[in-house]
Design a protein around this motif. Structure first.
Motif, mmCIF file in Angstrom:
data_model
loop_
_atom_site.group_PDB
_atom_site.id
_atom_site.type_symbol
_atom_site.label_atom_id
_atom_site.label_comp_id
_atom_site.label_asym_id
_atom_site.label_seq_id
_atom_site.Cartn_x
_atom_site.Cartn_y
_atom_site.Cartn_z
ATOM 1 N N PRO A 20 -11.132 0.571 -4.028
ATOM 2 C CA PRO A 20 -11.809 0.309 -2.572
ATOM 3 C C PRO A 20 -11.123 -0.826 -1.710
ATOM 4 C CG PRO A 20 -13.171 -0.907 -4.438
ATOM 5 C CD PRO A 20 -11.848 0.106 -5.116
ATOM 6 N N ASP A 21 -10.882 -0.264 -0.527
ATOM 7 C CA ASP A 21 -10.071 -1.186 0.244
ATOM 8 C C ASP A 21 -11.084 -2.355 0.920
ATOM 9 O OD1 ASP A 21 -8.325 -2.162 2.004
ATOM 10 O OD2 ASP A 21 -8.355 -0.289 3.535
ATOM 11 N N ASP A 22 -11.095 -3.309 -0.049
ATOM 12 C CA ASP A 22 -11.770 -4.527 0.190
ATOM 13 C C ASP A 22 -10.850 -5.606 0.502
ATOM 14 O OD1 ASP A 22 -10.738 -5.028 -2.420
ATOM 15 O OD2 ASP A 22 -12.906 -5.304 -3.289
ATOM 16 N N GLY A 23 -9.483 -5.623 0.845
ATOM 17 C CA GLY A 23 -8.717 -6.520 1.045
ATOM 18 C C GLY A 23 -8.233 -7.260 0.079
ATOM 19 N N ASN A 24 -8.729 -7.159 -1.081
ATOM 20 C CA ASN A 24 -8.234 -7.857 -2.449
ATOM 21 C C ASN A 24 -6.857 -7.382 -2.961
ATOM 22 O OD1 ASN A 24 -10.268 -9.549 -2.610
ATOM 23 N ND2 ASN A 24 -11.739 -8.028 -3.599
ATOM 24 N N ILE A 25 -6.228 -6.330 -2.391
ATOM 25 C CA ILE A 25 -5.023 -5.836 -2.852
ATOM 26 C C ILE A 25 -4.413 -5.358 -1.959
ATOM 27 C CG2 ILE A 25 -5.844 -3.702 -4.106
ATOM 28 C CD1 ILE A 25 -3.803 -4.043 -6.229
ATOM 29 N N SER A 26 -3.136 -5.328 -1.713
ATOM 30 C CA SER A 26 -2.289 -4.891 -0.659
ATOM 31 C C SER A 26 -1.720 -3.565 -1.239
ATOM 32 C CB SER A 26 -1.465 -5.488 0.009
ATOM 33 O OG SER A 26 -0.322 -5.754 -0.967
ATOM 34 N N PHE A 27 -1.177 -2.714 -0.162
ATOM 35 C CA PHE A 27 -0.799 -1.540 -0.343
ATOM 36 C C PHE A 27 0.859 -1.751 -0.985
ATOM 37 C CE2 PHE A 27 1.312 -1.790 3.896
ATOM 38 C CZ PHE A 27 2.573 -1.292 3.480
ATOM 39 N N ARG A 28 1.523 -2.956 -0.684
ATOM 40 C CA ARG A 28 2.710 -3.359 -1.310
ATOM 41 C C ARG A 28 2.438 -3.548 -2.683
ATOM 42 N NH1 ARG A 28 5.760 -3.004 2.953
ATOM 43 N NH2 ARG A 28 5.007 -4.179 5.064
ATOM 44 N N GLU A 29 1.256 -4.370 -3.385
ATOM 45 C CA GLU A 29 1.043 -4.472 -4.394
ATOM 46 C C GLU A 29 0.726 -3.164 -5.295
ATOM 47 O OE1 GLU A 29 -1.244 -8.710 -4.912
ATOM 48 O OE2 GLU A 29 -2.266 -7.475 -3.494
ATOM 49 N N LEU A 30 0.013 -2.208 -4.665
ATOM 50 C CA LEU A 30 -0.090 -1.102 -5.327
ATOM 51 C C LEU A 30 1.098 -0.169 -5.369
ATOM 52 C CD1 LEU A 30 -3.548 0.123 -3.628
ATOM 53 C CD2 LEU A 30 -3.238 -0.392 -5.814
ATOM 54 N N THR A 31 1.958 -0.401 -4.398
ATOM 55 C CA THR A 31 3.297 0.423 -4.354
ATOM 56 C C THR A 31 4.110 -0.032 -5.856
ATOM 57 O OG1 THR A 31 3.135 0.841 -2.066
ATOM 58 C CG2 THR A 31 5.603 0.928 -3.263
ATOM 59 N N ASP A 32 4.039 -1.264 -5.886
ATOM 60 C CA ASP A 32 4.745 -2.308 -6.854
ATOM 61 C C ASP A 32 4.418 -1.579 -8.244
ATOM 62 O OD1 ASP A 32 6.455 -3.480 -5.021
ATOM 63 O OD2 ASP A 32 5.285 -5.265 -5.451
ATOM 64 N N MET A 33 3.065 -1.686 -8.388
ATOM 65 C CA MET A 33 2.339 -0.800 -9.679
ATOM 66 C C MET A 33 2.850 0.428 -9.938
ATOM 67 S SD MET A 33 -1.534 -2.214 -10.057
ATOM 68 C CE MET A 33 -1.972 -2.537 -8.442
ATOM 69 N N VAL A 34 2.628 1.172 -8.792
ATOM 70 C CA VAL A 34 3.089 2.621 -9.074
ATOM 71 C C VAL A 34 4.792 2.678 -9.415
ATOM 72 C CG1 VAL A 34 3.718 4.898 -7.848
ATOM 73 C CG2 VAL A 34 1.450 3.578 -7.703
ATOM 74 N N LYS A 35 5.441 1.981 -8.666
ATOM 75 C CA LYS A 35 6.917 2.005 -9.149
ATOM 76 C C LYS A 35 7.189 1.438 -10.471
ATOM 77 C CE LYS A 35 8.659 1.567 -4.693
ATOM 78 N NZ LYS A 35 9.640 0.571 -3.480
ATOM 79 N N GLU A 36 6.286 0.363 -10.889
ATOM 80 C CA GLU A 36 6.568 0.004 -12.439
ATOM 81 C C GLU A 36 6.187 1.094 -13.326
ATOM 82 O OE1 GLU A 36 7.363 -2.770 -15.443
ATOM 83 O OE2 GLU A 36 7.923 -2.830 -13.389
#
Length: 104
Positions: A20-36
């Motif tokens: 959910p887009d509740d402001g707790n995680i940024s798209f940059r953090e999600l992108t870092d997770m996907v890359k990892e």
């Protein structure tokens, strides 16, 4: 008609993570997770993308998360100008312009 050339079929595993887009995680953090995950868990020949996507339920738009962030900034900027005008105030740049016109 059969050409004799066959494309190898590969069973691809797609990871869909709904957050959910509740402001707790940024798209940059999600992108870092996907890359990892792609770098450490997925074979190079099976990698599809490092992109994170966002679904805007209000506007019903499915787009790259980075594109959504830019569109959101633009909407907020437009709303900020509208809110200033509705409140009877003007942004600083417009105030200077109006003052300059009055002094002529």
């Amino acid at each position: 008609m059969e050409s004799g050339v066959r494309m190898p079929l590969r069973p691809y595993l797609s990871l869909l993570l709904v957050v959910p887009d509740d402001g707790n995680i940024s798209f940059r953090e999600l992108t870092d997770m996907v890359k990892e995950v792609n770098r450490t868990q997925v074979a190079p020949e099976d990698r599809l993308t490092d992109q994170v996507y966002h679904y805007d339920t209000a506007d019903r738009i499915f787009e790259k998360a980075e594109t959504f962030a830019e569109r959101k900034k633009q909407k907020e900027a437009e709303r900020g100008i509208s809110a200033d005008k509705a409140a009877g105030t003007l942004p600083r740049s417009e105030k200077r312009h109006k003052t300059a016109e009055m002094s002529l």
